[in-house]
Design a protein around this motif. Structure first.
Motif, short mmCIF file in Angstrom:
data_model
loop_
_atom_site.label_atom_id
_atom_site.label_comp_id
_atom_site.label_asym_id
_atom_site.label_seq_id
_atom_site.Cartn_x
_atom_site.Cartn_y
_atom_site.Cartn_z
N VAL B 15 40.90 26.39 -9.18
CA VAL B 15 41.45 27.18 -10.28
C VAL B 15 40.34 28.11 -10.73
O VAL B 15 39.26 27.66 -11.10
N GLN B 16 40.59 29.41 -10.64
CA GLN B 16 39.57 30.34 -11.12
C GLN B 16 40.25 31.48 -11.84
O GLN B 16 41.05 32.21 -11.25
N GLY B 17 39.93 31.62 -13.10
CA GLY B 17 40.60 32.66 -13.88
C GLY B 17 42.10 32.43 -13.78
O GLY B 17 42.59 31.33 -13.98
N GLY B 41 53.83 18.78 -19.16
CA GLY B 41 55.18 19.25 -18.90
C GLY B 41 55.38 20.71 -19.18
O GLY B 41 56.49 21.23 -19.07
N ASP B 42 54.32 21.44 -19.60
CA ASP B 42 54.44 22.89 -19.82
C ASP B 42 54.61 23.62 -18.49
O ASP B 42 53.92 23.31 -17.52
N LYS B 43 55.50 24.57 -18.49
CA LYS B 43 55.77 25.31 -17.24
C LYS B 43 55.13 26.69 -17.27
O LYS B 43 55.20 27.39 -18.27
N LYS B 44 54.53 27.04 -16.16
CA LYS B 44 53.98 28.39 -15.99
C LYS B 44 54.56 29.00 -14.74
O LYS B 44 54.91 28.28 -13.80
N VAL B 45 54.65 30.32 -14.74
CA VAL B 45 55.17 31.00 -13.55
C VAL B 45 54.02 31.71 -12.84
O VAL B 45 53.10 32.20 -13.48
N GLY B 46 54.07 31.73 -11.52
CA GLY B 46 53.05 32.44 -10.76
C GLY B 46 53.67 33.12 -9.57
O GLY B 46 54.88 33.02 -9.33
N ARG B 47 52.84 33.84 -8.83
CA ARG B 47 53.36 34.57 -7.68
C ARG B 47 52.36 34.48 -6.53
O ARG B 47 51.15 34.57 -6.75
N VAL B 60 48.71 33.35 -11.50
CA VAL B 60 49.49 32.68 -12.56
C VAL B 60 49.69 33.62 -13.73
O VAL B 60 48.75 34.24 -14.20
N PHE B 61 50.91 33.74 -14.18
CA PHE B 61 51.18 34.52 -15.40
C PHE B 61 51.00 33.56 -16.56
O PHE B 61 51.58 32.49 -16.58
N GLY B 62 50.22 33.93 -17.51
CA GLY B 62 49.92 33.02 -18.59
C GLY B 62 48.57 32.39 -18.34
O GLY B 62 47.95 32.59 -17.30
N ALA B 63 48.11 31.62 -19.29
CA ALA B 63 46.76 31.08 -19.21
C ALA B 63 46.70 29.89 -18.27
O ALA B 63 47.65 29.11 -18.16
N THR B 64 45.57 29.75 -17.61
CA THR B 64 45.38 28.58 -16.75
C THR B 64 44.58 27.52 -17.50
O THR B 64 44.19 26.52 -16.92
N SER B 72 48.52 18.97 -11.86
CA SER B 72 49.56 20.01 -11.87
C SER B 72 50.58 19.78 -10.77
O SER B 72 50.24 19.35 -9.68
N LYS B 73 51.81 20.11 -11.09
CA LYS B 73 52.86 20.06 -10.07
C LYS B 73 53.26 21.50 -9.75
O LYS B 73 53.52 22.29 -10.65
N VAL B 74 53.29 21.82 -8.46
CA VAL B 74 53.60 23.19 -8.07
C VAL B 74 54.83 23.19 -7.19
O VAL B 74 54.90 22.45 -6.22
N SER B 75 55.81 24.02 -7.54
CA SER B 75 56.96 24.13 -6.64
C SER B 75 57.22 25.59 -6.31
O SER B 75 57.01 26.47 -7.14
N PHE B 76 57.66 25.84 -5.08
CA PHE B 76 57.90 27.20 -4.61
C PHE B 76 59.38 27.51 -4.70
O PHE B 76 60.22 26.70 -4.33
N LYS B 77 59.70 28.66 -5.24
CA LYS B 77 61.10 28.98 -5.55
C LYS B 77 61.83 29.69 -4.41
O LYS B 77 63.04 29.86 -4.47
N GLY B 78 61.08 30.18 -3.43
CA GLY B 78 61.74 30.79 -2.28
C GLY B 78 62.36 32.14 -2.57
O GLY B 78 63.22 32.62 -1.84
N LYS B 79 61.97 32.78 -3.65
CA LYS B 79 62.51 34.12 -3.93
C LYS B 79 61.48 34.94 -4.69
O LYS B 79 60.57 34.37 -5.31
N PRO B 80 61.60 36.25 -4.65
CA PRO B 80 60.64 37.08 -5.37
C PRO B 80 60.90 37.05 -6.87
O PRO B 80 61.87 36.45 -7.33
N PHE B 81 60.05 37.72 -7.65
CA PHE B 81 60.20 37.76 -9.10
C PHE B 81 61.45 38.56 -9.46
O PHE B 81 61.54 39.75 -9.17
#
Lengths: 581, 461
Positions: B15-17, B41-47, B60-64, B72-81
């Motif tokens: 995790v950097q910045g 349980g806080d959710k953050k969105v990233g790309r 990551v959008f939002g603070a890390t 952390s739990k990371v899941s991939f959504k399979g679609k663009p923003f």
């Protein structure tokens, strides 16, 4: 690895350098730019969003090539020769990815007339047929490069599409070659010519500052650098509209979408003064606007120059406008950065100068393989960062071009257009095309050009003094220089692209106008030397009349300039006799 | 697909910045959206911004802050923003990544829209020709805004660019068949101060247009990464309103300089080779992917007109952000500190300002027949004024020639009467042009070399 337009693939031993490939399930078009053992690096010409790791890369076995044949003129293509009109019909107003490889129209039928018969011996580059592609341009069909031999079969004259085999040629080893209406050619390879010929003809543009002061030659190279808002695109458009090349290839490289739309709307309406046909009929447009994929921007320049060479091989004089070569250089930088190459100046790759040289060296006046004369003239716009001409792209371009037309922000701010700065611009062709002027105008223009340029140089020196001490302290002969320089600037160098007569001025009128200005100066100087005060010598009405001659005297009534000259002479004769009494 | 959607990754490498790195990822698409859930349980969105072998870099959008490699739990959504859009977005306020922040609940729509958009085919573009009257003389007369144009305001810290933008929003008038009903505004605030955002909200309210405004707000203390998405959300909304709902949309974005800085920050985190002043080499293409979304499309009623505002660091127009912006946009409106200090509002320095599209949208049939030549003459005369002022600095105003003195007078009048107007003053196009003629009477007639004598006769009083 996927990083923007750069993709790294595995198991790619069989792939060749610079080979065209298709990436992923959408079959995005790409090109191999590096091979390292089992890994191949691909630059992708379409948006890569959504590509997944593990998707396949399919080889096509051939380098990135163009289909060269009838159907290019009057059309607009993207950076890898995909027709934008067809993309619109198939995909709507926005350009998606995964369009696939489409090129010039393969269904349209063209009326072909064959120029060879069975038994003829034909060589590479020879014309074997022709198509009236537009009322303005006859498209000559060339024997493909590398094919030579006896014609053993020909098709009847008639209407065919570009995939039709028209002629079969048997070579010396007995192999049969099909000659189609089109041929393919890799964009990064220069098309061969018989020999290069010396450059000695002016590319007539109808723009006074160019044709008289900084001429561009047919087969020559020119760069137009300028900060934003100085009128690069405007100047390029003027050249595309009015220069006396047979064919124009206009590459909108990383520029605004609306500018390309403007060309699409304007050019069909503009009539070429020589042929009275819309200039669109001689124009090919290539558009990679600034928001289209950056890798295709890198390719667009090569696509343009390859098309230009192909028309040259038919014996035409072709001019290619690249607007802007800086965006192309930035595309190189972006891809280089993603490849993590060691950067040279300002992040540009170390091979920037050699790429620029390779591009500009594809210009030239040549004897083609078919024995005709043809030429490719390159006019590249440069967009220096911060308007600073010492940045790498401008600096390196300067080394490889012969005409440098520096656009100036100060001039543009005061709406002096074209804002070509006469102090730092130059043309290396003035001497080479001396004979051309003599033949065309029956006159040596070098003398008057130098005298007028010197007046302008003197003016700029004097203006520095004026800034310190004011104009009134200058002696009258120097004040006359200031007054006449103003006439040269407003009456001659400024040219109004929106005025029906002034937008294009015939060479003869250009020279006569300048001669009128020189007469004004000479007679004024003579009067000043006789001690007549400048306030009388500089007659407002007379000067206004000279400044306005570009509007008041139409292009087809050059004779009227003579009456203006008479007016000048009479005025000063009167003035002198008044003072001698 | 379904199987992949459910797969969650529980370990980060780094995790950097605002960047996180993961490895041993099975299938991932470039540009794909990622959801990160931390221990609370806080959710953050990233790309996904880079895929390298089985390693993935996510922005990551939002603070890390508080994120660790283990919890952390990371899941991939399979679609663009993508964002949902309907006509109901009008009057709403969202944060930089398109989440409602006005307490008004989510937006529902059948289609989701990819915020990156796709380039308009140049063949499909309609060349913009109709002007927008802003009621501001210096803009209408000399830098005419055209519907479908992208015309940035180059400003400096402390200059009244926000007031100018607000005045344009309030006064902008277009001639359209269906009256004013199909006019809307999309406002994107990128890294702005709270009081600036508040000023705009108030302005929209006072002007009675708040029901026609969609706002995307990223405050200066909001996560930097969201700044990269905010303008894209705004432009996607504008395209939707223009091309699907036939609206004439005016998009105002402020401050592009904050956007460029966010881009530079991500670039440096990714250890990319920098070009000028540390900005990434793709700054031009990236800015173009925003600005070029302005325009009009053949056969569609709506239009997207874009006014990005940027503050030039140190008032330097050659700084990469204004410089590259100027190369992409169709002109620029430049504000000058010198004028502002003289008390001129709006402090528009017309000389470096330019509207590239005005040549085809003014004159007979659009504004008035004399407009092109009058504007040309004003430019030329005012540029002469600058030379003469420089001269007057040295020789003193007393020693100027009569002609030069007239120019000095013209220069002052031009700044005090033509450029200057109050925040609430709305001038008609005719008023602006008449005022211009009035000023030109201050000059000797033979100096009016850009004007046709016939026009002088007709309009000069």
């Amino acid at each position: 690895m996927i990083n923007g337009p750069v993709i790294l693939g595995k198991n790619m031993t069989g792939f060749k350098m610079r080979e065209m490939v298709m990436v992923g399930k959408n079959k995005l078009i790409g090109e191999i730019i590096a091979i390292d053992g089992d890994y191949g690096t691909v630059q992708v010409y379409e948006e890569t969003e959504g590509i997944r790791r593990g998707e396949s890369i399919i080889s096509t076995g051939k380098p990135l090539s163009l289909k060269l044949g009838p159907g290019m003129l009057g059309n607009m293509f993207d950076g890898i020769q995909r027709p934008l009109k067809k993309i619109k019909e198939d995909h709507g107003s926005f350009i998606p990815e995964g369009i696939g490889l489409i090129s010039i129209d393969e269904e349209q039928l063209w009326d072909v007339e064959l120029l060879v018969k069975v038994g003829d011996y034909v060589k590479s580059g020879q014309f074997f047929g022709k198509v009236e592609e537009t009322p303005l341009i006859t498209h000559r069909i060339l024997v493909p490069i590398g094919v030579e031999g006896e014609v053993v079969w020909i098709k009847e004259d008639g209407k065919y599409n570009i995939n039709e085999v028209l002629v079969k040629v048997k070579d010396i080893k007995g192999n049969i070659h099909d000659c189609l209406m089109h041929q393919e050619w890799p964009v990064r390879v220069q098309r061969p010519v018989w020999e290069r010929l010396p450059i000695d003809k002016l590319l007539i543009t109808g723009q006074r500052v160019l044709d008289i002061f900084f001429p561009i030659a047919k087969g020559g190279t020119a760069a137009i650098p300028g900060g934003f808002g100085t009128g690069k695109t405007m100047t390029q458009h003027q050249l595309a509209k009015w220069s006396d090349a047979d064919i124009i290839v206009y590459v909108g490289c990383g520029e605004r979408g609306n500018e390309m739309t403007e060309v699409l709307e304007d050019f069909p309406k503009l009539i070429d003064p020589k042929s009275n046909r819309p200039i669109m009929e001689r124009t090919v447009l290539i558009a990679n606007t600034s928001n289209m994929p950056v890798a295709a921007r890198e390719a667009s320049i090569y696509t343009g120059i390859t098309m230009a060479e192909y028309f040259r091989d038919m014996g035409y004089n072709v001019a290619i406008m690249a607007d802007s070569t800086s965006r192309w250089a930035e595309a190189l930088r972006e891809i280089s950065g993603r490849l993590e190459e060691m950067p040279a100046e300002e992040g540009y790759p170390a091979y920037l100068p050699s790429r620029l040289a390779q591009f500009y060296e594809r210009a030239g006046y040549v004897k083609t393989l078919s024995g005709e004369e043809g030429s490719v003239t390159i006019i590249g716009a440069v967009s220096p960062a911060g308007g600073d001409f010492s940045e790498p792209v401008t600096e390196n371009t300067k080394r490889f071009v012969n005409v440098f037309l520096g656009l100036d922000r100060e001039l543009a701010y005061s709406r002096h257009y074209p804002a070509i700065n006469w102090m730092n611009s130059y043309s290396g062709y003035s001497d080479m095309i001396k004979k051309f002027y003599e033949k065309e105008l029956n006159e040596d223009i070098e003398g008057i050009r130098n005298r007028m340029l010197n007046l302008l140089f003197d003016e700029s020196r004097l203006l520095e003094i004026v800034l310190l001490v004011g104009e009134d302290v200058l002696p009258d002969d120097q004040r006359l220089i200031l007054e006449v320089a103003r006439v040269i600037k407003i009456g001659f160098l400024q040219q109004n692209a929106f005025h029906k007569d002034d937008t294009y001025v015939p060479l003869k009128k250009q020279l006569e106008m300048l001669k009128t200005i020189e007469l004004l100066y000479n007679r004024g100087l003579q009067a000043v030397k006789k001690g007549i005060p400048i306030s009388r010598v500089r007659n407002t009405e007379l000067y206004e009349e000279v400044i306005k001659m570009k509007y008041t005297i139409a292009n087809d009534e050059i004779d009227k300039l003579q009456s203006l000259n008479t007016m000048i002479n009479e005025f000063y004769n009167g003035l002198e006799s008044e003072y001698s009494e | 697909m379904g199987d992949r959607m459910k797969r969650e990754y529980l370990k980060l490498d780094r995790v950097q910045g605002a960047l996180i790195e993961l490895s041993k990822i099975h299938s991932v698409g470039y540009g794909e959206i990622v959801e990160i859930t931390n221990a609370k349980g806080d959710k953050k969105v990233g790309r996904v911004i880079k895929i390298d072998g089985d390693k993935v870099v996510v922005q990551v959008f939002g603070a890390t802050m508080g994120m660790s490699v283990e919890n952390s739990k990371v899941s991939f959504k399979g679609k663009p923003f993508e964002i949902p859009l309907s006509k109901k977005v009008l009057g709403r306020m969202f944060n930089g990544i398109g989440q409602p922040v006005d307490g008004g609940g989510d937006v529902y729509s059948e289609d989701l829209y990819n915020v990156n958009g796709r380039p308009i085919n140049p063949v499909s573009r309609e060349y913009p020709r109709n002007y927008i009257q802003t009621g501001i003389s210096s803009i209408d007369g000399l830098i005419t805004l055209i519907r479908g144009q992208k015309l940035p305001v180059f400003s400096g810290a402390g200059l009244p660019h926000n007031e100018l933008a607000a005045q344009i929003v309030r006064q902008a008038k277009i001639q359209s068949k269906e009256g004013d009903n199909n006019f809307s505004i999309v406002f994107a605030a990128i890294g702005v101060k709270h009081d600036e955002a508040f000023f705009f909200q108030e302005t929209f309210k006072k002007a009675g247009v708040q029901d026609k405004v969609v706002m995307y707000i990223n405050y200066a203390d909001d996560p930097i990464m969201e700044r990269i998405i905010a303008p894209r959300c705004a432009l996607t909304t504008a395209e939707y309103l223009a091309y699907e709902e036939n609206q004439h949309v005016l998009v105002i974005m402020t401050d592009i300089t904050s956007y460029g800085e966010a881009l530079r920050e991500v670039s440096s985190l990714r250890e990319e080779v920098p070009s000028r002043r540390g900005y990434p080499g793709y700054l031009y293409s990236d800015l173009a992917s925003l600005y070029e979304r302005a325009g009009m499309i053949k056969g569609v009623e709506g239009s997207v007109t874009l006014i990005p505002i940027l503050t030039m660091p140190n008032d330097d127009i050659t700084h990469p952000i204004p410089d590259l912006t100027g190369y992409i946009t169709e002109g620029q409106v430049v504000l000058a500190r010198e004028l502002y200090q003289k008390g001129v509002y709006p402090p528009i320095n017309v000389l470096p300002s330019l509207s590239r599209l005005m040549k085809d949208g003014i004159g007979e049939g659009f504004t008035r027949e004399d407009h092109p030549e009058v504007s040309n003459q004003l430019f030329s005369a005012y540029s002469k004024v600058q030379e003469i002022r420089a001269l007057a600095q040295i020789v003193g105003e007393e020693d100027l020639s009569d002609k030069d003195k007239k120019y000095m007078k013209f220069g002052d009048a031009f700044e005090k009467r033509f450029v200057t107007q109050s925040f609430n003053e709305n001038r008609d196009m005719n008023d602006t042009l008449d005022l211009a003629w009035d000023l030109l009477t201050l000059l000797p007639k033979e100096e009016l070399d850009r004007l046709n004598p016939k026009l002088i006769e007709k309009y000069m009083k």
